[in-house]
Motif scaffolding. Structure first.
Motif, PDB file in Angstrom:
ATOM      1  N   PHE A  79       0.835  -1.208   0.000  1.00 58.59           N
ATOM      2  CA  PHE A  79       0.000   0.000   0.000  1.00 58.59           C
ATOM      3  C   PHE A  79       0.869   1.257   0.000  1.00 58.59           C
ATOM      4  N   GLU A  80       1.932   1.245   0.798  1.00 57.83           N
ATOM      5  CA  GLU A  80       2.812   2.421   0.848  1.00 57.83           C
ATOM      6  C   GLU A  80       3.512   2.636  -0.491  1.00 57.83           C
ATOM      7  N   LYS A  81       3.936   1.550  -1.102  1.00 62.82           N
ATOM      8  CA  LYS A  81       4.625   1.656  -2.391  1.00 62.82           C
ATOM      9  C   LYS A  81       3.693   2.188  -3.480  1.00 62.82           C
ATOM     10  N   GLU A  82       2.485   1.647  -3.549  1.00 66.28           N
ATOM     11  CA  GLU A  82       1.576   2.001  -4.639  1.00 66.28           C
ATOM     12  C   GLU A  82       0.952   3.383  -4.472  1.00 66.28           C
ATOM     13  N   THR A  83       0.775   3.828  -3.223  1.00 63.55           N
ATOM     14  CA  THR A  83       0.150   5.137  -3.002  1.00 63.55           C
ATOM     15  C   THR A  83       1.165   6.256  -2.811  1.00 63.55           C
ATOM     16  N   GLY A  84       2.399   5.882  -2.423  1.00 71.67           N
ATOM     17  CA  GLY A  84       3.400   6.893  -2.116  1.00 71.67           C
ATOM     18  C   GLY A  84       3.170   7.551  -0.767  1.00 71.67           C
ATOM     19  N   CYS A  85       2.325   6.937   0.066  1.00 66.72           N
ATOM     20  CA  CYS A  85       2.000   7.475   1.394  1.00 66.72           C
ATOM     21  C   CYS A  85       2.621   6.605   2.482  1.00 66.72           C
ATOM     22  N   THR A  86       2.602   7.113   3.704  1.00 65.33           N
ATOM     23  CA  THR A  86       3.106   6.383   4.860  1.00 65.33           C
ATOM     24  C   THR A  86       1.970   6.162   5.842  1.00 65.33           C
ATOM     25  N   PHE A  87       1.898   4.971   6.400  1.00 68.17           N
ATOM     26  CA  PHE A  87       0.839   4.666   7.359  1.00 68.17           C
ATOM     27  C   PHE A  87       0.934   5.570   8.586  1.00 68.17           C
ATOM     28  N   GLY A  88      -0.222   6.072   9.001  1.00 68.25           N
ATOM     29  CA  GLY A  88      -0.295   6.884  10.207  1.00 68.25           C
ATOM     30  C   GLY A  88       0.100   8.328  10.024  1.00 68.25           C
ATOM     31  N   CYS A  89       0.453   8.708   8.800  1.00 66.70           N
ATOM     32  CA  CYS A  89       0.877  10.089   8.532  1.00 66.70           C
ATOM     33  C   CYS A  89      -0.186  10.807   7.700  1.00 66.70           C
ATOM     34  N   TYR A  90      -0.398  12.064   8.029  1.00 69.42           N
ATOM     35  CA  TYR A  90      -1.334  12.878   7.255  1.00 69.42           C
ATOM     36  C   TYR A  90      -0.556  13.576   6.138  1.00 69.42           C
ATOM     37  N   ASP A  91      -0.274  12.794   5.086  1.00 72.12           N
ATOM     38  CA  ASP A  91       0.443  13.342   3.942  1.00 72.12           C
ATOM     39  C   ASP A  91      -0.469  14.310   3.186  1.00 72.12           C
ATOM     40  N   GLU A  92       0.109  15.101   2.345  1.00 70.74           N
ATOM     41  CA  GLU A  92      -0.693  16.031   1.544  1.00 70.74           C
ATOM     42  C   GLU A  92      -1.104  15.389   0.226  1.00 70.74           C
ATOM     43  N   ASN A  93      -1.305  14.092   0.261  1.00 78.22           N
ATOM     44  CA  ASN A  93      -1.750  13.368  -0.919  1.00 78.22           C
ATOM     45  C   ASN A  93      -3.262  13.541  -1.067  1.00 78.22           C
ATOM     46  N   PRO A  94      -3.732  14.098  -2.173  1.00 78.59           N
ATOM     47  CA  PRO A  94      -5.177  14.349  -2.313  1.00 78.59           C
ATOM     48  C   PRO A  94      -6.000  13.082  -2.518  1.00 78.59           C
ATOM     49  N   LEU A  95      -5.324  11.970  -2.826  1.00 81.33           N
ATOM     50  CA  LEU A  95      -6.060  10.743  -3.123  1.00 81.33           C
ATOM     51  C   LEU A  95      -6.112   9.753  -1.968  1.00 81.33           C
ATOM     52  N   PHE A  96      -4.977   9.557  -1.268  1.00 80.51           N
ATOM     53  CA  PHE A  96      -4.914   8.448  -0.321  1.00 80.51           C
ATOM     54  C   PHE A  96      -4.418   8.867   1.067  1.00 80.51           C
ATOM     55  N   SER A  97      -4.980   8.197   2.084  1.00 80.57           N
ATOM     56  CA  SER A  97      -4.472   8.261   3.453  1.00 80.57           C
ATOM     57  C   SER A  97      -4.482   6.841   3.998  1.00 80.57           C
ATOM     58  N   LEU A  98      -3.413   6.469   4.698  1.00 86.91           N
ATOM     59  CA  LEU A  98      -3.248   5.097   5.172  1.00 86.91           C
ATOM     60  C   LEU A  98      -3.226   5.039   6.700  1.00 86.91           C
ATOM     61  N   PHE A  99      -4.009   4.113   7.260  1.00 86.95           N
ATOM     62  CA  PHE A  99      -4.036   3.928   8.707  1.00 86.95           C
ATOM     63  C   PHE A  99      -4.179   2.443   9.032  1.00 86.95           C
ATOM     64  N   GLU A 100      -3.604   2.055  10.155  1.00 88.21           N
ATOM     65  CA  GLU A 100      -3.837   0.710  10.677  1.00 88.21           C
ATOM     66  C   GLU A 100      -5.059   0.755  11.583  1.00 88.21           C
ATOM     67  N   THR A 101      -5.736  -0.364  11.687  1.00 86.98           N
ATOM     68  CA  THR A 101      -6.860  -0.464  12.610  1.00 86.98           C
ATOM     69  C   THR A 101      -6.930  -1.885  13.131  1.00 86.98           C
ATOM     70  N   SER A 102      -7.649  -2.068  14.236  1.00 81.52           N
ATOM     71  CA  SER A 102      -7.779  -3.414  14.798  1.00 81.52           C
ATOM     72  C   SER A 102      -8.855  -4.177  14.043  1.00 81.52           C
ATOM     73  N   CYS A 103      -9.214  -5.338  14.532  1.00 81.13           N
ATOM     74  CA  CYS A 103     -10.053  -6.294  13.803  1.00 81.13           C
ATOM     75  C   CYS A 103     -11.269  -5.656  13.140  1.00 81.13           C
ATOM     76  N   ILE A 104     -11.471  -5.957  11.862  1.00 79.15           N
ATOM     77  CA  ILE A 104     -12.583  -5.392  11.094  1.00 79.15           C
ATOM     78  C   ILE A 104     -13.621  -6.458  10.742  1.00 79.15           C
ATOM     79  N   GLY A 105     -13.570  -7.589  11.458  1.00 78.36           N
ATOM     80  CA  GLY A 105     -14.572  -8.629  11.255  1.00 78.36           C
ATOM     81  C   GLY A 105     -14.362  -9.460  10.011  1.00 78.36           C
ATOM     82  N   LEU A 106     -13.114  -9.519   9.535  1.00 77.47           N
ATOM     83  CA  LEU A 106     -12.812 -10.274   8.315  1.00 77.47           C
ATOM     84  C   LEU A 106     -11.655 -11.249   8.549  1.00 77.47           C
ATOM     85  N   SER A 107     -11.583 -11.788   9.758  1.00 79.20           N
ATOM     86  CA  SER A 107     -10.446 -12.634  10.129  1.00 79.20           C
ATOM     87  C   SER A 107     -10.373 -13.933   9.345  1.00 79.20           C
TER      88      SER A 107
END
Length: 577
Positions: A79-107
């Motif tokens: 995800f970081e490679k394809e979007t050019g963004c870093t997880f947990g950072c509020y980059d100035e990318n107008p398209l993507f923002s990346l965040f980690e989260t805990s279980c989303i019910g898809l284990s």
């Protein structure tokens, strides 16, 4: 504007602008006549509300332990490679923002992520590349997202299946016309129904408490905030049998006299919202919701859906009520039961998805049918979500009393070694316990089983758990807030090979403190598995400890210590010819 509408208003700003600005907070504070600080406190409590601008597509990647073992790090890097963004950072990318989260019910479909809450499952680096390219090309999320339906892997024989049998809308409710509320309550009591969310409180006792209350208003709340890592059985029930769940809520309203109901749906399950809303409309069209339901005079009941905003602690009933009221989802002091003082101070019944579904089946099938299935203390069947090192992850409806050995055979577990029952706040078992039975008399289970084989690091499992509880603590109780931080540091010492026998003793001591002094059950049981694992996997931990206590409180990192010096020397050296 009413305070109870605060979460919805915050979602409006979040969805429209990608974040909740200072101006938005000021507007809301003025309308509610409360301080900006109070609104900021609510915003900061929930994971999915952002105070800084985000991209058009917000990507939440699940970081639970199942995801870790299924390739989380590779997917994160992709995800970081394809979007050019870093997880947990509020980059100035107008398209993507990346965040980690805990279980989303898809284990059962890991690695998995949510993109603007549309699910993407069984991810690979190649899939990530394709998804990001499609989004850059303007493709619709609705058309490229995954179908998150969990596979139903096992049902009992037809004459013992309760939940996943054929469902006909309204067939249960029609029986209310010929029975008084007391008679229906007696049927629930005779079936020995207990809450299926993990606490196993007698359902009839709870519903009778509300029925007998003199409260001028009464409410029914379906707790669909299924946040325990590894759990997805409520999601399956809502996806496949939402009508059955709604009928259970209507039965509770008939008994108690409630006129308003809420389904508190976790934001991670937003992809189910349209289906549930359509089911509610069908019920209204067929006079199964609204006024004078089924022609029963003064039987008025309506249901609305409240979307959560990302807080594990809101799975606790009083914290959920606080959230519904537009506050931080912090557990209340246990002075009153919700049936005495619940939503807005009125009598409130809170049960989870499976409990309401089971109540509906009890009225439909009868107590005699239910009593012939299960064990003496646990009647009927249980819905389990099974994942991890198994060939057949998914949903299993089992008869109470089935052994772990039978379950592991059904799901085709590979070299099972460390089994987690009821999520990280539940209990763990080892290979000597596989003959134990899933039932109240032996091994009680809230609905989740995670299987880890003997190639998995127990330290890594426990580190993931403690990191989860450290992150999800609401912060109100010091023992939970500070204790889980301390336990996480202890696990890191085990991982680094500098753990002593005194550290293990302190883990047990902190586990006791947290259990005895935390306000809510989620905090009280946060150290459960860690403390239990020290005894059940004693040989493993004996290999991890060292025999001395000298100079072990601080780990010296030589590489970090000389990094600046090495960099300076490198910068002063002439380039190689």
């Amino acid at each position: 504007m009413n305070r109870t509408g605060l979460l919805n208003k915050l979602w409006e700003f979040q969805n429209k602008f990608g974040y909740i600005s200072e101006n938005a907070i000021a507007q809301i504070a003025q309308k509610l006549n409360v301080s900006k600080i109070e609104i900021e406190g609510v915003v900061s409590f929930y994971h999915f509300f952002h105070r800084r601008p985000t991209g058009k597509y917000i990507i939440y990647l699940n970081n639970s332990i199942i995801s870790e073992f299924k390739g989380f790090q590779q997917i994160k890097a992709a995800f970081e490679k394809e979007t050019g963004c870093t997880f947990g950072c509020y980059d100035e990318n107008p398209l993507f923002s990346l965040f980690e989260t805990s279980c989303i019910g898809l284990s059962d479909q890991e690695p998995a992520a949510l993109i603007n809450f549309f699910p993407f499952t069984n991810l690979t680096a190649e899939k990530v590349k394709t998804i990001i390219q499609q989004l850059k090309n303007g493709n619709s999320l609705r058309f490229i997202s995954s179908n998150p339906t969990s596979k139903i892997q096992y049902l009992p024989p037809e004459d013992k299946t309760i939940f996943y049998r054929k469902y006909e809308m309204g067939i249960t409710l029609k029986k209310l016309k010929n029975h008084t509320p007391d008679e229906i309550l007696n049927l629930i009591s005779a079936a020995n129904l207990e809450g299926r969310g993990g606490a196993f409180f007698p359902t009839a006792k709870k519903w009778k408490s509300s029925k007998d209350s003199v409260s001028t208003k009464k409410y029914i709340i379906c707790n669909a905030d299924e946040g325990e890592p590894g759990t997805f059985k409520d999601k399956s029930l809502l996806n496949n049998l939402s009508g059955l769940v709604i009928e259970g809520m209507i039965i509770a309203a008939y008994i108690s006299g409630a006129t308003t109901g809420f389904i508190y749906l976790r934001a991670e399950y937003l992809h189910l919202l349209e289906k549930i809303e359509n089911t509610l409309r069908e019920f209204q069209v067929n006079n199964l919701l609204g006024n004078d339901i089924l022609g029963i005079p003064k039987f008025n009941f309506n249901i609305q859906i409240q979307i959560g905003a990302g807080a594990y602690v809101c799975g606790e009933e009083s914290a959920l009520i606080e959230s519904l009221e537009g506050k931080r989802g912090e557990a209340r002091i246990k002075k009153y039961f919700p049936t005495e003082y619940g939503y807005l101070g009125y009598s409130t019944i809170v049960n989870n998805v499976e409990t309401f579904a089971m109540a509906a089946r009890i009225i439909e099938l009868g107590t005699h049918f239910i009593s012939t299935i299960g064990t003496k203390e646990s009647k009927g069947t249980k819905v389990l979500s099974i994942c991890g090192d198994v060939a057949k992850p998914g949903i299993y409806e089992i008869e109470w009393g089935m052994t772990m050995k039978e379950i592991l055979h059904l799901c085709q577990a590979t070299s099972p070694h460390f089994i987690q029952i009821s999520g990280p706040s539940g209990i763990c078992i080892n290979e000597t316990e596989f003959d134990r039975k899933i039932c109240k008399e032996d091994l009680i289970c809230g609905g989740s089983i995670m299987v880890f084989n003997n190639f998995r690091s127990i330290t890594k499992i426990l580190e993931n758990y403690t990191a989860f509880f450290k992150e999800e603590s609401c912060g109100v109780c010091t023992p939970c807030r500070a204790g889980n931080q301390i336990l996480h540091e202890k696990i890191k010492k085990i991982k680094k090979g500098i753990c002593t026998i005194e550290d293990l003793a302190e883990i047990k001591e902190w586990g006791k403190i947290i259990k005895l002094t935390s306000r809510c059950g989620l905090g009280q049981f946060s150290a459960n598995t860690l403390v239990m694992a020290l005894d059940k996997f004693e040989g493993y931990f004996n290999q991890k400890i060292i025999k001395t206590n000298e100079n072990l409180n601080v780990e010296f990192d030589m590489e970090a210590a000389v990094y600046n010096y090495d960099s300076l020397i490198k910068d002063t050296q002439p380039p190689n010819p």
